[in-house]
Enzyme design. Structure first.
Site, PDB file in Angstrom:
ATOM      1  N   ARG A 283     -27.808  48.317 -42.581  1.00  0.00           N
ATOM      2  CA  ARG A 283     -27.075  47.838 -43.755  1.00  0.00           C
ATOM      3  C   ARG A 283     -27.280  46.324 -43.770  1.00  0.00           C
ATOM      4  O   ARG A 283     -27.426  45.706 -42.707  1.00  0.00           O
ATOM      5  CB  ARG A 283     -25.577  48.123 -43.615  1.00  0.00           C
ATOM      6  N   LYS A 389     -30.892  55.236 -31.967  1.00  0.00           N
ATOM      7  CA  LYS A 389     -30.924  56.586 -31.395  1.00  0.00           C
ATOM      8  C   LYS A 389     -31.729  57.532 -32.285  1.00  0.00           C
ATOM      9  O   LYS A 389     -32.450  58.397 -31.809  1.00  0.00           O
ATOM     10  CB  LYS A 389     -29.500  57.108 -31.228  1.00  0.00           C
ATOM     11  N   GLU A 390     -31.571  57.331 -33.601  1.00  0.00           N
ATOM     12  CA  GLU A 390     -32.285  58.200 -34.540  1.00  0.00           C
ATOM     13  C   GLU A 390     -33.801  57.994 -34.403  1.00  0.00           C
ATOM     14  O   GLU A 390     -34.573  58.952 -34.428  1.00  0.00           O
ATOM     15  CB  GLU A 390     -31.833  57.905 -35.979  1.00  0.00           C
ATOM     16  N   ASP A 508      23.117  50.182 -14.172  1.00  0.00           N
ATOM     17  CA  ASP A 508      22.260  49.030 -13.865  1.00  0.00           C
ATOM     18  C   ASP A 508      22.399  48.052 -15.042  1.00  0.00           C
ATOM     19  O   ASP A 508      22.819  48.446 -16.143  1.00  0.00           O
ATOM     20  CB  ASP A 508      20.819  49.527 -13.695  1.00  0.00           C
ATOM     21  N   ASP A 510      19.995  44.723 -16.046  1.00  0.00           N
ATOM     22  CA  ASP A 510      18.778  44.273 -16.748  1.00  0.00           C
ATOM     23  C   ASP A 510      17.851  45.446 -17.047  1.00  0.00           C
ATOM     24  O   ASP A 510      17.560  46.258 -16.178  1.00  0.00           O
ATOM     25  CB  ASP A 510      18.016  43.259 -15.881  1.00  0.00           C
TER      26      ASP A 510
HETATM   27  P1  ADP Z   1     -23.621  50.841 -39.207  1.00  0.00           P
HETATM   28  O1  ADP Z   1     -22.640  51.839 -38.756  1.00  0.00           O
HETATM   29  O2  ADP Z   1     -23.229  49.442 -38.890  1.00  0.00           O
HETATM   30  O3  ADP Z   1     -23.984  50.982 -40.637  1.00  0.00           O
HETATM   31  P2  ADP Z   1     -25.533  52.400 -37.629  1.00  0.00           P
HETATM   32  O4  ADP Z   1     -26.918  52.091 -37.221  1.00  0.00           O
HETATM   33  O5  ADP Z   1     -24.651  52.851 -36.545  1.00  0.00           O
HETATM   34  O6  ADP Z   1     -24.966  51.111 -38.373  1.00  0.00           O
HETATM   35  O7  ADP Z   1     -25.536  53.546 -38.716  1.00  0.00           O
HETATM   36  C1  ADP Z   1     -26.298  53.492 -39.857  1.00  0.00           C
HETATM   37  C2  ADP Z   1     -26.456  54.906 -40.414  1.00  0.00           C
HETATM   38  O8  ADP Z   1     -26.844  54.809 -41.782  1.00  0.00           O
HETATM   39  C3  ADP Z   1     -27.531  55.678 -39.694  1.00  0.00           C
HETATM   40  O9  ADP Z   1     -27.089  56.983 -39.442  1.00  0.00           O
HETATM   41  C4  ADP Z   1     -28.703  55.674 -40.661  1.00  0.00           C
HETATM   42  O10 ADP Z   1     -29.453  56.859 -40.639  1.00  0.00           O
HETATM   43  C5  ADP Z   1     -28.044  55.525 -42.006  1.00  0.00           C
HETATM   44  N1  ADP Z   1     -28.913  54.696 -42.874  1.00  0.00           N
HETATM   45  C6  ADP Z   1     -29.378  53.497 -42.574  1.00  0.00           C
HETATM   46  N2  ADP Z   1     -30.167  53.043 -43.558  1.00  0.00           N
HETATM   47  C7  ADP Z   1     -30.171  53.954 -44.499  1.00  0.00           C
HETATM   48  C8  ADP Z   1     -30.791  54.057 -45.771  1.00  0.00           C
HETATM   49  N3  ADP Z   1     -31.551  53.094 -46.253  1.00  0.00           N
HETATM   50  N4  ADP Z   1     -30.585  55.138 -46.483  1.00  0.00           N
HETATM   51  C9  ADP Z   1     -29.791  56.111 -45.994  1.00  0.00           C
HETATM   52  N5  ADP Z   1     -29.204  56.074 -44.802  1.00  0.00           N
HETATM   53  C10 ADP Z   1     -29.364  55.005 -44.055  1.00  0.00           C
HETATM   54  C1  G6P Z   2     -19.790  50.777 -40.123  1.00  0.00           C
HETATM   55  C2  G6P Z   2     -18.303  50.982 -40.017  1.00  0.00           C
HETATM   56  C3  G6P Z   2     -17.830  52.125 -40.908  1.00  0.00           C
HETATM   57  C4  G6P Z   2     -18.297  51.894 -42.318  1.00  0.00           C
HETATM   58  C5  G6P Z   2     -19.808  51.683 -42.334  1.00  0.00           C
HETATM   59  C6  G6P Z   2     -20.331  51.372 -43.727  1.00  0.00           C
HETATM   60  O1  G6P Z   2     -20.399  51.890 -39.624  1.00  0.00           O
HETATM   61  O2  G6P Z   2     -17.958  51.236 -38.669  1.00  0.00           O
HETATM   62  O3  G6P Z   2     -16.436  52.241 -40.899  1.00  0.00           O
HETATM   63  O4  G6P Z   2     -17.953  52.963 -43.149  1.00  0.00           O
HETATM   64  O5  G6P Z   2     -20.144  50.608 -41.475  1.00  0.00           O
HETATM   65  O6  G6P Z   2     -19.625  50.312 -44.294  1.00  0.00           O
HETATM   66  P1  G6P Z   2     -18.824  50.464 -45.666  1.00  0.00           P
HETATM   67  O7  G6P Z   2     -18.081  49.194 -45.812  1.00  0.00           O
HETATM   68  O8  G6P Z   2     -19.864  50.678 -46.699  1.00  0.00           O
HETATM   69  O9  G6P Z   2     -17.918  51.653 -45.567  1.00  0.00           O
END
Ligand code: ADP
Ligand code: G6P
Length: 737
Positions: A283, A389-390, A508, A510
Site C-alpha cells: 500500500r 510471505k506471499e 486490614d 491499606d
Molecule cells: P499491510 O497490511 O500494511 O497493507 P501486508 O503486506 O501485510 O501490508 O498486506 C498487504 C495485503 O494486500 C497482501 O495480502 C497483498 O496480497 C494485498 N495486496 C497488496 N497489493 C495489492 C494490490 N495491488 N492489489 C490487491 N491486493 C494487494
Molecule cells: C493494515 C492495517 C489494517 C488495515 C490495512 C489497510 O493492514 O493493519 O487494519 O485495514 O492496513 O488499511 P485501510 O486503512 O485501507 O483499512
C-alpha cells in the site's frame, strides 16, 4: 458452541456504487486478506465498514448493500462522512498509526479526533452487542478498535473476548506520549487474550501496562483485580495453499489464457533476455519505505552500472488513506522519484522502473509474484508484512530471492531471506547485487526452508492457535478456586451475620478499606469511612479489630476515638477499645541499627523508594519506583537480608510493593487468633496482600475470609476492589440485630 464474531474496521469486502449499481471487490491490506480464509471456513460473522460513507449509499440501495454483505456473512456498520473524517482519517490514521510505527513527527493529538474515535468504537460496540448470543466468542482486530474490548465487557461481563493487534506496539517511551494512553490500555484490557505478531510488541505492551496503569505482570498475564488478562505472540501466516495452488495453475495455464499483464511480462522477458525483475508491492504508505527503496535502486544502478538494462523494478503501490496529508505528500514524492530515475537512466529499449499506482486483482498479483526473480521489501516499520510471505509461497520451482527489512515483523520468521536494515543504503544496494547473483542452488536451499515454515504456520494455524488460547482463558477463569462474593453468597452471609450471637471482624486497612496512594501518610481515612467503622464498632455483639502493618502512632491518631480494637505492626502492638497501646509480644529492636544502613544503600540506588521506621520493624517501600527496577531490587534486597538475619529471630515479609523486616513469629494470623478469647459464631477477615494470608490460613475453618483483588490466595472469597469492600461493610453495619 456459539459462533465467532469478528470485528475489524474494514470488512474483507469493499463496496463501490456507480450508476446506481453495487460493485463488490475484495479489500486490500494484511488484516482483511489474512483473516478472510478463517472467516470463510468457520461459523462466524464479520462486522465492519464497507469503505463507503452513509451519505454515499443512496437510501434505496441500503438494503441491497446489506444483502450483498450478508451473502458473505458480513454485517456493515455505517459511518457518516464526519465520523470517517475524525475516527478513520483522524485518530486512527493521524494518531495511532504514525505513533505505533514510530513516526512521531507525523503524529497529531487532536481532542476532536479522539472524541470521534470513542463515538465510532461505541457504534461498533452496539453492533456487536445486538448480535451477541450466549456462548459466542468475540474477536476484535486492530488499532482502529482499541477501546472496543472494554466497551463490550461493560455490557456483557461474561463474554470471551480476544483482541489482535496487527501493527507494531511501540516501546513504552513512545507510547507514553499519547495523551489518552490510560484509556487505550484499559480498552485493550477488556479482553481475555491480547495477541501480537511478535514477542517484542507483546513486551512493549506489557511494559506500558505495568508502567502506566501499574498493574502487576506475571510472565505474560496482567492481573487487573477482578480478571486475569493474557497476552501472547502469534505471528500471522498466509493462506499458503491458496497461493500455492494459484501459482501452480499459473504455471500450467495455456498461454492464450494468460492475463494482459502476464503477456506483457512474457514479451519483455523474450525481447530482453538475461534481464531480471525486481518486485516491490505495498500500500502506498510512509511506513513501507517506498521512497528510500526507489532511491536505493537509483544508487544501485549508479554503483553497479553493469546492471543497467539488465534489471527492472516493478513497483506496485496501492492507493491508501488518500485524505491524509502525509499520504498525499508521499504520492507526490514517489511520482517525482520514479520520474527522476526513469529520466536519468532510461534508454530507448529500457525503462528502469515500471510503476503502477492502483489495486490489482488477485490473478495479477500472482503473475507478478511468479515472474519476478527478486522481491524487494524494505519497510521502515511493519507489523508483519504478508507480501513477503506471499512471494515465497508462489515460487513453485523454489527459485527467487526475498530481500526483507529487519523492521518487518515477518523478518523474525523469515531468517533465510536476505535481511537488511532499511536505513543502510550501501547494504541494500550490495544486497540487491547479491540477490541478482545468488546461485540457484542457494536460492532453492533457502526457499525450501522458508516454504516449509510458511506451510506449517499458515493463517488457519494462526487463527486456530489464537482461538485455542482464547478458549483456554475460559478454563483458567473457572480453575480459579476462590469464589467471587456475589449477591447470592452475600445473602447467606448476611443471614449468618444476623443470627450469630457474637461476631468478630478483622479488617486490614491499606488496599482494603482505602486505595493505595504514592505516600503512605496520605492514605488517611475519609469521613465516610470513619463513620462506617464507627457504626460497625458500636453494633451490639460485634467486635471490630483493625489489623494492620502500620505503626501504632499513625493508626492510633487516625482511629483515636472510634470504638474498635487496633493491632499495629502486624501484631506487635495492641490497643483495646478505649485503652492505651500495649506491647503484645516481648520483642527487641536492637537489630535495626545494623539493618537500616543496608536499606539506605538500596534507597540510594533505587529512585522513588524510601524507608519507613516502625517501633519493631523496618519497611522498604518501592511503590513509586520504576516497577521493573523495584522488583529486581526487592529480590536483591531479600537475598542480602536473608543472609544477614539468619539466626537472629527475624524474618522478611513481602507485602504489596514493600519489604518488611520484623521479628519472626509476629504475624497477623497469630495476632488474630489471640483475640479469639470467646466463642464467636461469625468470624470475618478481609485483606488484600501477602501479610493477610496469615489471617486467612490461621483462623478457624468456619471463618469467612475475603481477599481483595484476584490474586492467588487462601481466602475463600474475593471482592474486586475497595469500593466493593465498603459496600459490603455498609450492609453489615445496616443489619439490625
Ligand atoms: P499491510 O497490511 O500494511 O497493507 P501486508 O503486506 O501485510 O501490508 O498486506 C498487504 C495485503 O494486500 C497482501 O495480502 C497483498 O496480497 C494485498 N495486496 C497488496 N497489493 C495489492 C494490490 N495491488 N492489489 C490487491 N491486493 C494487494
Ligand atoms: C493494515 C492495517 C489494517 C488495515 C490495512 C489497510 O493492514 O493493519 O487494519 O485495514 O492496513 O488499511 P485501510 O486503512 O485501507 O483499512
Amino acid at each position: 458452541m456459539g459462533k465467532t464474531i469478528i470485528i475489524s474496521n474494514r470488512l474483507p469486502l469493499q463496496i463501490n456504487i456507480s450508476d446506481n449499481k453495487i460493485e463488490v471487490t475484495p479489500s486490500v491490506g494484511g488484516l482483511a486478506t489474512g483473516l478472510k480464509s478463517f472467516h470463510q471456513e468457520g461459523d462466524s460473522i464479520w462486522i465492519g465498514w464497507t469503505g463507503l460513507s452513509s451519505e454515499e449509499i443512496p437510501e434505496d440501495l441500503q438494503d441491497e448493500v446489506e444483502k450483498k454483505a450478508m451473502e458473505q456473512n458480513c454485517v456493515p456498520v455505517s459511518l457518516t462522512t464526519d465520523e470517517i473524517e475524525r475516527f478513520y482519517y483522524g485518530f486512527s490514521n493521524r494518531t495511532i498509526w504514525p505513533l505505533f510505527h514510530y513516526f512521531m513527527e507525523y503524529t497529531e493529538f487532536q481532542p476532536e479526533h479522539w472524541e470521534g474515535y470513542k463515538t465510532v468504537n461505541k457504534k461498533y460496540c452496539e453492533a456487536v452487542v445486538e448480535r451477541l448470543d450466549d456462548g459466542d466468542t468475540v474477536w476484535v482486530h486492530d488499532y482502529q478498535l482499541l477501546l472496543l474490548p472494554e466497551m463490550i465487557r461493560k455490557k456483557k461481563p461474561n463474554v470471551t473476548i480476544g483482541f489482535f493487534n496487527h501493527i507494531p506496539f511501540p516501546s513504552y517511551e513512545v507510547f507514553r506520549t499519547l495523551p489518552w494512553r490510560e484509556e487505550i490500555l484499559r480498552g485493550m484490557l477488556g479482553s481475555d487474550l491480547i495477541g501480537f505478531h511478535t514477542y517484542d510488541y507483546e513486551r512493549h505492551f506489557l511494559r506500558s501496562v505495568n508502567r502506566i496503569l501499574r498493574h502487576d505482570i506475571n510472565f505474560n498475564s496482567v492481573n487487573i483485580g477482578n480478571r486475569i488478562v493474557k497476552s501472547d505472540s502469534f505471528p500471522m501466516g498466509i493462506d499458503y495453499n491458496k497461493f500455492r495452488d494459484a501459482a501452480l495453475e499459473h504455471r500450467t495455464k495455456p498461454r492464450s489464457e494468460n492475463t494482459d499483464i502476464q503477456k506483457k511480462l512474457d514479451y519483455h522477458k523474450y525481447v530482453t533476455r538475461n534481464t531480471k525483475l525486481i518486485l516491490s508491492i505495498d500500500r502506498l504508505d510512509y511506513t513501507k519505505g517506498i521512497a528510500n527503496r526507489i532511491r536505493a535502486y537509483g544508487y544501485f544502478l549508479e554503483k553497479y552500472p553493469e546492471y543497467q538494462e539488465k534489471v527492472r523494478l516493478i513497483m506496485l503501490a496501492v492507493p491508501s488513506r488518500t485524505n491524509v496529508p502525509q499520504y498525499q505528500l508521499l504520492k507526490k514524492e514517489v511520482d517525482e522519484l520514479v520520474g527522476r530515475i526513469n529520466g536519468k537512466f532510461a534508454t530507448v529499449n529500457w525503462t528502469p522502473i515500471w510503476y503502477f499506482y492502483r489495486s490489482m486483482p488477485f490473478e495479477n498479483l500472482i503473475d507478478l509474484y511468479c515472474s519476478s526473480e527478486v522481491a524487494l521489501i524494505t519497510p521502515t516499520r511493519d507489523g508483519m508484512n504478508l507480501v513477503a510471505k506471499e512471494y515465497i509461497s508462489t515460487r513453485i520451482d523454489n527459485t527467487g530471492v526475498l530481500i526483507l527489512s529487519e523492521m518487518a515483523g515477518a523478518a523474525h520468521e523469515l531468517n533465510e531471506a536476505l535481511i537488511i536494515n532499511p536505513n543502510n543504503f550501501e547494504q541494500i544496494v550490495d544486497t540487491i547485487k547479491q540477490a541478482l547473483e545468488m546461485p540457484e542452488e542457494e536460492q532453492i536451499r533457502r526457499n525450501k526452508v522458508l516454504q516449509r515454515r510458511l506451510k506449517r504456520y499458515s493463517v488457519e494455524k494462526w487463527a486456530e492457535d489464537f482461538m485455542t488460547n482464547l478458549k483456554n482463558t475460559r478454563k483458567t477463569r473457572k480453575a480459579f478456586k476462590t469464589i467471587q462474593l456475589t449477591e447470592n453468597i452475600k445473602k447467606d452471609l448476611f443471614d449468618k451475620y444476623n443470627s450469630a450471637q457474637r461476631r468478630i471482624l478483622f479488617l486490614d486497612y491499606d488496599g482494603t478499606l482505602v486505595n493505595f496512594v504514592d505516600k503512605p501518610e496520605d492514605a488517611k481515612p475519609d469521613e465516610e469511612l470513619k463513620e462506617l467503622i464507627n457504626k460497625l464498632g458500636q453494633q451490639e455483639n460485634t467486635r471490630v479489630v483493625m489489623i494492620s502493618g502500620r505503626d501504632k502512632e499513625t493508626l492510633g491518631s487516625w482511629w483515636k476515638s472510634i470504638p474498635i480494637e487496633l493491632i499495629a505492626e502486624h501484631g506487635v502492638w495492641l490497643r483495646p477499645v478505649g485503652e492505651e497501646w500495649q506491647l503484645s509480644e516481648n520483642l527487641n529492636n536492637s537489630w535495626m541499627k545494623t539493618i537500616r544502613p543496608v536499606l539506605e544503600t538500596f534507597v540510594d540506588r533505587t529512585p522513588g523508594t524510601f524507608i519507613e521506621e516502625k517501633n519493631y520493624s523496618l519497611a522498604w517501600h518501592f511503590r513509586k519506583a520504576n516497577p521493573e527496577l523495584g522488583e529486581v531490587r526487592a529480590n536483591e534486597l531479600s537475598n542480602v537480608l536473608r543472609d544477614m538475619i539468619s539466626n537472629h529471630g527475624l524474618s522478611v515479609l513481602q507485602g504489596n510493593k514493600v519489604l518488611e523486616i520484623k521479628n519472626s513469629g509476629v504475624n497477623k494470623g497469630k495476632a488474630a487468633n489471640k483475640r479469639l478469647t470467646e466463642k464467636y459464631a461469625f468470624i470475618f477477615a478481609i485483606g488484600d496482600d501477602w501479610t493477610d494470608e496469615y489471617l486467612f490460613s490461621e483462623l478457624p475453618d468456619y471463618a469467612t475470609t475475603v481477599k481483595v483483588g484476584m490474586n492467588k490466595t487462601d481466602a475463600k472469597y474475593y471482592l474486586e476492589n475497595v469500593e466493593q469492600v465498603r459496600e459490603l461493610l455498609e450492609e453489615f453495619a445496616s443489619l439490625t440485630h
